[in-house]
Design an enzyme around this catalytic site. Structure first.
Site, PDB file in Angstrom:
ATOM      1  N   GLY A  11       0.826  -1.218   0.000  1.00 41.84           N
ATOM      2  CA  GLY A  11       0.000   0.000   0.000  1.00 41.84           C
ATOM      3  C   GLY A  11       0.851   1.255   0.000  1.00 41.84           C
ATOM      4  O   GLY A  11       2.080   1.197  -0.140  1.00 41.84           O
ATOM      5  N   VAL A  26       1.403   3.780   2.505  1.00 43.03           N
ATOM      6  CA  VAL A  26       2.328   3.940   3.643  1.00 43.03           C
ATOM      7  C   VAL A  26       3.236   2.707   3.749  1.00 43.03           C
ATOM      8  O   VAL A  26       4.462   2.823   3.884  1.00 43.03           O
ATOM      9  CB  VAL A  26       1.546   4.154   4.965  1.00 43.03           C
ATOM     10  CG1 VAL A  26       2.483   4.171   6.160  1.00 43.03           C
ATOM     11  CG2 VAL A  26       0.747   5.449   4.900  1.00 43.03           C
ATOM     12  N   GLY A  48      -3.701  -2.095  -2.444  1.00 44.56           N
ATOM     13  CA  GLY A  48      -2.280  -1.970  -2.767  1.00 44.56           C
ATOM     14  C   GLY A  48      -1.989  -2.558  -4.140  1.00 44.56           C
ATOM     15  O   GLY A  48      -2.809  -3.297  -4.702  1.00 44.56           O
ATOM     16  N   GLY A  72      -1.203 -13.055  17.466  1.00 45.20           N
ATOM     17  CA  GLY A  72      -0.955 -14.457  17.823  1.00 45.20           C
ATOM     18  C   GLY A  72       0.377 -14.926  17.260  1.00 45.20           C
ATOM     19  O   GLY A  72       1.159 -15.614  17.904  1.00 45.20           O
ATOM     20  N   TYR A  91     -14.585   1.118  10.025  1.00 49.89           N
ATOM     21  CA  TYR A  91     -13.144   1.435  10.084  1.00 49.89           C
ATOM     22  C   TYR A  91     -12.783   1.990  11.465  1.00 49.89           C
ATOM     23  O   TYR A  91     -11.864   1.508  12.131  1.00 49.89           O
ATOM     24  CB  TYR A  91     -12.794   2.443   9.000  1.00 49.89           C
ATOM     25  CG  TYR A  91     -11.318   2.776   8.869  1.00 49.89           C
ATOM     26  CD1 TYR A  91     -10.858   4.070   9.112  1.00 49.89           C
ATOM     27  CD2 TYR A  91     -10.401   1.808   8.500  1.00 49.89           C
ATOM     28  CE1 TYR A  91      -9.518   4.384   8.988  1.00 49.89           C
ATOM     29  CE2 TYR A  91      -9.052   2.112   8.371  1.00 49.89           C
ATOM     30  CZ  TYR A  91      -8.615   3.412   8.614  1.00 49.89           C
ATOM     31  OH  TYR A  91      -7.291   3.725   8.497  1.00 49.89           O
ATOM     32  N   GLU A 121      -0.372 -11.341  27.356  1.00 52.36           N
ATOM     33  CA  GLU A 121       0.477 -12.331  26.650  1.00 52.36           C
ATOM     34  C   GLU A 121       1.927 -11.849  26.570  1.00 52.36           C
ATOM     35  O   GLU A 121       2.740 -12.465  25.905  1.00 52.36           O
ATOM     36  CB  GLU A 121      -0.085 -12.556  25.243  1.00 52.36           C
ATOM     37  CG  GLU A 121      -1.551 -12.928  25.188  1.00 52.36           C
ATOM     38  CD  GLU A 121      -1.841 -14.284  25.844  1.00 52.36           C
ATOM     39  OE1 GLU A 121      -3.009 -14.556  26.150  1.00 52.36           O
ATOM     40  OE2 GLU A 121      -0.884 -15.055  26.056  1.00 52.36           O
TER      41      GLU A 121
HETATM   42  O1  LIG Z   1      -8.116  -6.787   3.890  1.00 52.34           O
HETATM   43  C1  LIG Z   1      -7.163  -6.094   3.485  1.00 52.34           C
HETATM   44  C2  LIG Z   1      -7.288  -4.727   3.143  1.00 52.34           C
HETATM   45  C3  LIG Z   1      -6.186  -4.016   2.698  1.00 52.34           C
HETATM   46  N1  LIG Z   1      -4.999  -4.656   2.569  1.00 52.34           N
HETATM   47  C4  LIG Z   1      -3.819  -3.931   2.078  1.00 52.34           C
HETATM   48  O2  LIG Z   1      -3.465  -2.956   3.042  1.00 52.34           O
HETATM   49  C5  LIG Z   1      -2.824  -1.870   2.376  1.00 52.34           C
HETATM   50  C6  LIG Z   1      -3.443  -0.556   2.855  1.00 52.34           C
HETATM   51  O3  LIG Z   1      -2.748   0.483   2.208  1.00 52.34           O
HETATM   52  P1  LIG Z   1      -3.557   1.713   1.589  1.00 52.34           P
HETATM   53  O4  LIG Z   1      -2.659   2.342   0.561  1.00 52.34           O
HETATM   54  O5  LIG Z   1      -4.923   1.282   1.193  1.00 52.34           O
HETATM   55  O6  LIG Z   1      -3.793   2.701   2.820  1.00 52.34           O
HETATM   56  P2  LIG Z   1      -2.680   3.555   3.565  1.00 52.34           P
HETATM   57  O7  LIG Z   1      -1.306   3.001   3.319  1.00 52.34           O
HETATM   58  O8  LIG Z   1      -2.870   5.006   3.318  1.00 52.34           O
HETATM   59  O9  LIG Z   1      -3.146   3.254   5.061  1.00 52.34           O
HETATM   60  C7  LIG Z   1      -2.198   3.154   6.058  1.00 52.34           C
HETATM   61  O10 LIG Z   1      -2.424   4.227   6.985  1.00 52.34           O
HETATM   62  C8  LIG Z   1      -3.691   4.194   7.613  1.00 52.34           C
HETATM   63  C9  LIG Z   1      -3.869   2.866   8.327  1.00 52.34           C
HETATM   64  O11 LIG Z   1      -5.149   2.792   8.936  1.00 52.34           O
HETATM   65  C10 LIG Z   1      -3.730   1.745   7.350  1.00 52.34           C
HETATM   66  O12 LIG Z   1      -3.863   0.505   8.018  1.00 52.34           O
HETATM   67  C11 LIG Z   1      -2.361   1.828   6.711  1.00 52.34           C
HETATM   68  O13 LIG Z   1      -2.237   0.807   5.700  1.00 52.34           O
HETATM   69  C12 LIG Z   1      -3.048  -2.082   0.876  1.00 52.34           C
HETATM   70  O14 LIG Z   1      -1.864  -2.556   0.281  1.00 52.34           O
HETATM   71  C13 LIG Z   1      -4.125  -3.150   0.821  1.00 52.34           C
HETATM   72  O15 LIG Z   1      -4.043  -3.966  -0.329  1.00 52.34           O
HETATM   73  C14 LIG Z   1      -4.851  -5.990   2.911  1.00 52.34           C
HETATM   74  O16 LIG Z   1      -3.771  -6.536   2.767  1.00 52.34           O
HETATM   75  N2  LIG Z   1      -5.939  -6.679   3.364  1.00 52.34           N
END
Ligand SMILES: O=c1ccn([C@@H]2O[C@H](COP(=O)(O)OP(=O)(O)O[C@H]3OC[C@@H](O)[C@H](O)[C@H]3O)[C@@H](O)[C@H]2O)c(=O)[nH]1
Length: 320
Positions: free
Chosen positions: A125, A127, A151, A215, A258, A276
């Site tokens: 993603g 960040v 992502g 976990g 969220y 834990e």
């Molecule tokens: O169920 C999911 C949902 C999302 N994801 C992945 O998690 C990543 C989230 O990245 P995004 O670019 O959507 O969001 P951001 O990087 O801006 O968010 C970031 O900062 C805010 C926090 O709440 C987020 O958890 C963090 O990822 C993505 O790569 C997405 O594919 C999962 O792997 N599983």
């Protein structure tokens, strides 16, 4: 008869000789005539042959020239086709060369004592991928697990194939069994359109997914950072929000999946820490912006940028 009258005999002999000579000469002339005729025929035929040959030659030349023209045209077509194919292959080669991995970014060397095995969930993603860059350049072994809901692989393609990098395409609501020293848990949809797309899934990722990560940390003795969010303050009544502020969240509002999902992940983190003995850190990330951010994810910074680029009025929905 011959001996009785020698002169008569001589006369007869002369006649016979003359007749013989006449025959010889005649047959010779005849033979010569035949030969001549044959030869001249040959000459004729030869001539004819030459003529016909010449004609044929002409025909051949013509044909040859026609054939040549056809042949030349065919060769020209083949050459043009070959040039086209060569150009296509050159373009493909150029494409391959462009896609051939640029050398990896510089990676610091760490010995086995300093090098850590780090898991980044949501590492593809916005960040997460910048965090991966930082940790890879610091010389650690990085494993990214991501379901690519928001992502993209392109965010980490600069590391694919690197000895220190591994990418797992998996949803963390399913348990993950890896040996790691640290976990950065960022997997979650983070923008309203994304997390409202499937609210139950958003809650599952932030509850079941977080339990799976905590976990795992407990089992392997890893430290964990949980990416929380400013949304845990909900619609705050205190500005700016100190970390001691509990927040003001609507548990059944459109953002609840969220906001409450992240609040539960914080509750889980501190429960694992307390009961834990898992080493946990929680970061409440506010609006972030920079390269690889989703341009149309509906968050305030990307909205402002898009409106400015489109020369549209900047929408400010709330005032402090
Ligand atoms: O169920 C999911 C949902 C999302 N994801 C992945 O998690 C990543 C989230 O990245 P995004 O670019 O959507 O969001 P951001 O990087 O801006 O968010 C970031 O900062 C805010 C926090 O709440 C987020 O958890 C963090 O990822 C993505 O790569 C997405 O594919 C999962 O792997 N599983």
């Amino acid at each position: 008869m011959f001996l009785s009258d020698p002169s008569k005999y001589r006369h007869q002999m002369l006649i016979r000789i003359n007749v013989f000579l006449a025959l010889v000469i005649g047959s010779s002339l005849l033979l010569l005539g035949i030969i001549y005729c044959f030869a001249s025929n040959n000459d004729i035929s030869k001539h004819e042959f030459q003529v016909s040959n010449k004609k044929e030659f002409q025909l051949f030349r013509t044909a040859e020239s026609e054939d040549n023209t056809d042949l030349i045209n065919k060769l020209k077509r083949d050459l043009a086709t070959a040039n086209e194919k060569i150009e296509q292959l050159e373009n493909k080669m150029q494409g391959f060369e462009e896609r051939i991995k640029k050398p990896y970014p510089n990676v610091k060397y760490l010995n086995y004592r300093s090098k850590k095995r780090i898991l980044v969930t949501g590492g593809a993603g916005f960040v997460g991928s910048h965090l991966v860059d930082k940790l890879m350049k610091a010389g650690h072994d990085i494993t990214v697990v991501d379901n690519f809901f928001t992502g993209v692989k392109a965010n980490v393609e600069q590391w694919i194939g690197h000895a220190n990098f591994e990418l797992i395409h998996q949803d963390i609501v399913n348990p993950l069994f890896v040996e790691v020293d640290e976990i950065y848990h960022l997997a979650s949809p983070a923008s309203p359109p994304h997390y409202m797309f499937n609210p139950v899934k958003t809650i599952k990722t932030n509850t079941i997914g977080t339990i799976n990560m905590l976990g795992l940390a407990k089992r392997v003795g890893a430290k964990v950072l949980i990416a929380s969010t400013s949304e845990v303050y909900g619609d705050p009544e205190v500005h700016p929000q100190p970390e001691t502020y509990w927040g003001h969240v609507n548990p059944i509002g459109p953002r609840a999946c969220y906001d409450e999902g992240k609040r539960v992940s914080e509750t889980l983190s501190y429960a694992y820490a307390k009961h834990e003995k898992v080493s946990v850190r929680v970061a409440r990330i506010f609006n972030t912006h920079g390269p690889r951010m989703h341009m149309n994810d509906g968050r305030v910074v990307s909205n402002f940028i898009l409106q400015a680029l489109r020369n549209e009025p900047i929408t400010v929905r709330s005032t402090i």
